[in-house]
Write a protein that holds these residues in place. Structure first.
Motif, PDB file in Angstrom:
ATOM      1  N   PRO A  66      -0.055 -14.315  19.629  1.00 35.12           N
ATOM      2  CA  PRO A  66      -1.239 -15.511  19.615  1.00 35.12           C
ATOM      3  C   PRO A  66      -0.864 -16.748  20.400  1.00 35.12           C
ATOM      4  O   PRO A  66      -1.763 -17.582  20.392  1.00 35.12           O
ATOM      5  N   ASP A  67       0.440 -17.075  20.295  1.00 33.96           N
ATOM      6  CA  ASP A  67       0.744 -18.352  21.083  1.00 33.96           C
ATOM      7  C   ASP A  67       0.261 -18.348  22.288  1.00 33.96           C
ATOM      8  O   ASP A  67       0.019 -19.598  22.732  1.00 33.96           O
ATOM      9  N   PHE A  68       0.484 -17.232  23.173  1.00 29.12           N
ATOM     10  CA  PHE A  68       0.282 -17.202  24.732  1.00 29.12           C
ATOM     11  C   PHE A  68      -0.300 -16.231  25.095  1.00 29.12           C
ATOM     12  O   PHE A  68       0.223 -15.307  25.496  1.00 29.12           O
ATOM     13  N   PRO A  69      -1.589 -15.864  24.945  1.00 26.68           N
ATOM     14  CA  PRO A  69      -2.207 -14.405  24.921  1.00 26.68           C
ATOM     15  C   PRO A  69      -2.521 -14.315  26.421  1.00 26.68           C
ATOM     16  O   PRO A  69      -3.532 -13.931  27.002  1.00 26.68           O
ATOM     17  N   TYR A  70      -1.472 -13.915  27.156  1.00 29.20           N
ATOM     18  CA  TYR A  70      -1.454 -13.486  28.630  1.00 29.20           C
ATOM     19  C   TYR A  70      -1.111 -12.139  28.660  1.00 29.20           C
ATOM     20  O   TYR A  70      -0.219 -11.479  28.010  1.00 29.20           O
ATOM     21  N   ALA A  71      -1.732 -11.281  29.420  1.00 28.51           N
ATOM     22  CA  ALA A  71      -1.509  -9.802  29.439  1.00 28.51           C
ATOM     23  C   ALA A  71      -0.569  -9.548  30.562  1.00 28.51           C
ATOM     24  O   ALA A  71      -0.641  -9.282  31.842  1.00 28.51           O
ATOM     25  N   TYR A  72       0.938  -9.573  30.036  1.00 23.66           N
ATOM     26  CA  TYR A  72       1.978  -9.353  30.907  1.00 23.66           C
ATOM     27  C   TYR A  72       1.831  -7.958  31.527  1.00 23.66           C
ATOM     28  O   TYR A  72       2.461  -7.683  32.828  1.00 23.66           O
ATOM     29  N   ASP A  73       1.409  -7.009  31.063  1.00 22.33           N
ATOM     30  CA  ASP A  73       1.551  -5.497  31.272  1.00 22.33           C
ATOM     31  C   ASP A  73       0.368  -5.684  32.288  1.00 22.33           C
ATOM     32  O   ASP A  73       0.852  -4.781  33.368  1.00 22.33           O
ATOM     33  N   ASP A  74      -0.615  -6.125  32.457  1.00 25.59           N
ATOM     34  CA  ASP A  74      -1.723  -5.824  33.415  1.00 25.59           C
ATOM     35  C   ASP A  74      -1.088  -6.862  34.625  1.00 25.59           C
ATOM     36  O   ASP A  74      -1.112  -6.486  35.903  1.00 25.59           O
ATOM     37  N   PHE A  75      -0.407  -7.714  34.428  1.00 25.96           N
ATOM     38  CA  PHE A  75       0.190  -8.537  35.492  1.00 25.96           C
ATOM     39  C   PHE A  75       1.331  -7.790  36.322  1.00 25.96           C
ATOM     40  O   PHE A  75       1.219  -7.631  37.564  1.00 25.96           O
ATOM     41  N   LEU A  76       1.987  -6.928  35.595  1.00 28.05           N
ATOM     42  CA  LEU A  76       3.150  -5.998  36.380  1.00 28.05           C
ATOM     43  C   LEU A  76       2.605  -4.929  37.129  1.00 28.05           C
ATOM     44  O   LEU A  76       3.016  -4.371  37.806  1.00 28.05           O
ATOM     45  N   ALA A  77       1.485  -4.512  36.452  1.00 25.68           N
ATOM     46  CA  ALA A  77       0.903  -3.208  36.939  1.00 25.68           C
ATOM     47  C   ALA A  77      -0.226  -3.432  38.114  1.00 25.68           C
ATOM     48  O   ALA A  77      -0.415  -2.652  38.876  1.00 25.68           O
ATOM     49  N   HIS A  78      -0.537  -4.501  38.371  1.00 22.72           N
ATOM     50  CA  HIS A  78      -1.329  -5.046  39.388  1.00 22.72           C
ATOM     51  C   HIS A  78      -0.796  -4.441  40.700  1.00 22.72           C
ATOM     52  O   HIS A  78       0.326  -4.923  41.167  1.00 22.72           O
ATOM     53  N   PRO A  79      -1.712  -3.814  41.585  1.00 21.78           N
ATOM     54  CA  PRO A  79      -1.325  -3.420  42.921  1.00 21.78           C
ATOM     55  C   PRO A  79      -0.913  -4.567  43.949  1.00 21.78           C
ATOM     56  O   PRO A  79      -0.038  -4.100  45.024  1.00 21.78           O
ATOM     57  N   ALA A  80      -1.139  -5.610  43.596  1.00 25.97           N
ATOM     58  CA  ALA A  80      -0.994  -6.941  44.732  1.00 25.97           C
ATOM     59  C   ALA A  80       0.637  -7.425  44.417  1.00 25.97           C
ATOM     60  O   ALA A  80       1.003  -8.172  45.093  1.00 25.97           O
ATOM     61  N   GLY A  81       1.126  -6.889  43.355  1.00 26.29           N
ATOM     62  CA  GLY A  81       2.419  -7.482  42.996  1.00 26.29           C
ATOM     63  C   GLY A  81       2.271  -8.719  42.158  1.00 26.29           C
ATOM     64  O   GLY A  81       1.094  -9.290  41.928  1.00 26.29           O
ATOM     65  N   ILE A  82       3.378  -9.582  41.929  1.00 23.66           N
ATOM     66  CA  ILE A  82       3.448 -10.486  41.203  1.00 23.66           C
ATOM     67  C   ILE A  82       3.802 -11.738  41.724  1.00 23.66           C
ATOM     68  O   ILE A  82       3.667 -13.120  41.239  1.00 23.66           O
ATOM     69  N   GLY A  83       3.569 -11.778  43.004  1.00 19.68           N
ATOM     70  CA  GLY A  83       3.875 -13.070  43.920  1.00 19.68           C
ATOM     71  C   GLY A  83       4.757 -12.867  45.112  1.00 19.68           C
ATOM     72  O   GLY A  83       5.403 -11.982  45.220  1.00 19.68           O
ATOM     73  N   GLN A  84       4.679 -14.011  45.740  1.00 11.11           N
ATOM     74  CA  GLN A  84       5.510 -14.071  47.039  1.00 11.11           C
ATOM     75  C   GLN A  84       5.672 -15.296  47.149  1.00 11.11           C
ATOM     76  O   GLN A  84       5.011 -16.622  46.913  1.00 11.11           O
ATOM     77  N   VAL A  85       6.932 -15.686  48.052  1.00  8.28           N
ATOM     78  CA  VAL A  85       7.231 -17.019  48.600  1.00  8.28           C
ATOM     79  C   VAL A  85       7.197 -17.200  50.006  1.00  8.28           C
ATOM     80  O   VAL A  85       7.146 -15.780  50.992  1.00  8.28           O
ATOM     81  N   PRO A  86       7.053 -18.178  50.729  1.00  9.42           N
ATOM     82  CA  PRO A  86       6.904 -18.191  52.101  1.00  9.42           C
ATOM     83  C   PRO A  86       7.920 -17.634  52.766  1.00  9.42           C
ATOM     84  O   PRO A  86       9.181 -17.548  52.420  1.00  9.42           O
TER      85      PRO A  86
END
Length: 565
Positions: free
Chosen positions: A24-44
């Motif tokens: 309840p403190d930070f209701p972010y869907a980490y499982d969806d974030f990890l499963a997304h085909p775009a990946g979790i981010g990139q750096v220059p």
């Protein structure tokens, strides 16, 4: 049913999606974030190959390092002891290598969906863990005040235990909107989660677990409170948590963290070890076949960190036990936070003063375990007079408190966790050696099972741990006391560094004691992902617009902020 005191609400609709342990403190869907085909981010591309210090080789550190490596950065992992942290699996000298003991984390709820992502990724198997009255547990004995009760289901226990279960259900519903919050979490209804939780945080931050029970009409009986403390729900007794904030307990029950546990076949330490050696299929900058192990000299992490400081240009300068000094533009600190106060010489300028205060105020729970290897799962033998199992998973108010029976199949060597204790119960064992502990435990269990000669089945030396006595931990895990919510918020939100002065940025806190769900591996994973987002953001990177990260959505889901005055 998986507990001696069951969930307050039985789920009628089994087709509902399983709850995820974002809480309840930070209701972010980490499982969806990890499963997304775009990946979790990139750096220059200009940042590819940039070194990032990762201090601590537990699950949080290894997950952070693994994801940073996939982005094309070069994590440099420092570890004072062994890869795994509180995922520590050990064997028994001279025994079958398949016999293992989980000295730290040993049972994981299905609601730990971000953790499950990595368990699946490295190909580990899980199996039901034999908690009290769990389906995987043949039988349970509850022994209080010298009176044992044998049970295969909750219905086998005396009526008073069902009364206590009903009291806990009513207490949660009346005092903490249990079914409403549970439903909101299952449906991922963020506005409703925040609405309920904001009110409860303000109302209950100063309340202990025991005080919460005492204020409930359902628990007006001291006898019921006493039984509940000794038997509890899910994994057993919870009286050692009575002094802690009730908010800590609500996080557990809301997210079903204490239900339907599973163990990792072969031991939980395999997870960080396999991630250390894993060669990702999708990786930026580094050639195919790169692993964390291959990025480190001789395939080993660097040794313990002895000093952390800031140098010109807001660099984070790390000195290790060999005297080697390196400066990084970013660092992730995942070790136990008290290390920053004791084992590591730190510049005060590393963190804002209110973050130092939060680190100093962190409250840790003590915990001890003792395991012995045995020749076979003899507890499944039947008593000729009663037809019952000769020994059972045991909850008791005696010194052992919780005894777990772990078998690998009929007639194969097995393991008994003779005792699993917390806080004051753990401190009672501290002066004793492993063999001395075993003698006391066998005596205690002999009083519950006078017909059973446990000793004759023991085939090797006991192994034990007292986490409060471990030099790089000094406790099992964080547990907030009443009034600690503000401190925890500072630590958890530390990854959002745009809000900090420039000279206080660059080092990111992670680990299960930074998490809202301390003591659960899921919290280690979630805070690792927060820190990865923070490092990526600092180095000019970003997530894909279709897969926003925890920092991108922070303003929508930020933890409740209580007034400081």
């Amino acid at each position: 049913m998986t507990s001696t005191v069951p969930n307050a609400v039985e789920h009628a609709d089994e087709q509902q999606p399983p709850i995820t342990m974002f809480g309840p403190d930070f209701p972010y869907a980490y499982d969806d974030f990890l499963a997304h085909p775009a990946g979790i981010g990139q750096v220059p591309a200009t940042e590819h190959g940039t070194e990032v210090a990762v201090i601590g080789g537990g699950l949080s550190g290894i997950v952070a390092a693994y994801e940073l490596m996939k982005m094309g950065l070069k994590p440099v992992v420092y570890e004072a002891d062994r890869i795994g942290g509180r995922l520590r699996t050990v064997g028994f000298d001279g025994c079958d290598p398949s016999l293992t003991a989980e000295m730290g984390a040993m049972r994981f709820p299905p609601s730990s969906t971000a953790l499950q992502h990595y368990i699946d990724l490295v190909g580990l198997e899980t199996r039901p863990f034999p908690n009290p009255l769990a389906e995987a547990t043949p039988s349970t004995v509850v022994d209080l005040k010298g009176e044992p009760h044998y049970a295969e289901t909750m219905a086998d226990l005396p009526q008073v235990y069902r009364d206590v279960a009903d009291a806990w259900a009513r207490c949660l519903e009346e005092g903490a909107d249990f079914s409403d919050m549970n439903r909101a979490l299952r449906e991922r209804d963020v506005p409703r989660i925040r609405e309920i939780w904001s009110r409860l945080v303000e109302k209950l931050d100063n309340q202990t677990f025991y005080g919460f029970l005492c204020e409930s009409e359902a628990f007006r009986s001291f006898r019921h409170r006493e039984i509940f403390g000794q038997v509890g729900f899910g994994t057993g007794g919870w009286d050692t948590d009575f002094p802690n904030s009730i908010l800590e307990i609500l996080r557990v029950v809301y997210t079903e963290a204490d239900d339907h546990h599973r163990g990792i076949v072969g031991g939980s330490q395999q997870l960080p070890l396999r991630l250390w050696e894993r060669e990702p299929e999708k990786i930026v900058h580094w050639p195919y076949g790169t692993s964390l192990k291959s990025l480190h000299v001789d395939g080993e992490p660097r040794p313990a960190v002895t000093r952390l400081g800031r140098t010109a240009g807001n660099g984070i300068t790390v000195t290790d036990a060999r005297g080697d000094i390196r400066t990084y533009r970013a660092a992730v600190f995942t070790a136990q936070s008290w290390m920053l106060l004791s084992k590591i010489d730190c510049d005060d300028s590393l963190f804002p003063i209110d973050h130092w205060t939060a680190i100093e105020r962190t409250h840790y729970m003590e915990s001890s375990k003792l395991f012995v290897p045995v020749d076979r799962p003899f507890w499944l033998d039947k008593d000729e007079e009663t037809g019952r199992d000769v020994m059972s998973m045991t909850l008791t108010d005696r010194m052992t408190r919780g005894t777990y029976l772990l078998d690998n199949g009929p007639d194969r060597p097995a393991v008994i966790c003779l005792s699993y204790t917390w806080c004051d119960d753990s401190l009672k064992w501290l002066p004793l050696s492993a063999n001395e502990r075993m003698e006391v435990m066998l005596k205690s269990l002999g009083e519950i099972y006078p017909k059973v000669d446990i000793r004759k089945h023991v085939i090797g030396n006991p192994v034990t741990v007292s986490w409060e006595n471990e030099p790089y931990f000094m406790g099992a895990f964080k547990a907030n006391l009443p009034g600690h919510y503000r401190y925890q918020r500072r630590l958890f939100t530390h990854f959002m560094q745009d809000r900090l002065p420039e000279d206080k940025r660059g080092i990111f806190l992670a680990g299960d004691d930074i998490s809202w769900t301390a003591g659960w591996a899921e919290g280690a994973v979630q805070t690792a992902l927060n820190a990865v987002w923070g490092v990526m953001h600092q180095l000019g990177g970003a997530t894909d617009p279709t897969n926003p990260g925890p920092g991108d959505l922070y303003d929508e889901i930020a933890p409740v902020e209580l007034p400081e005055d």
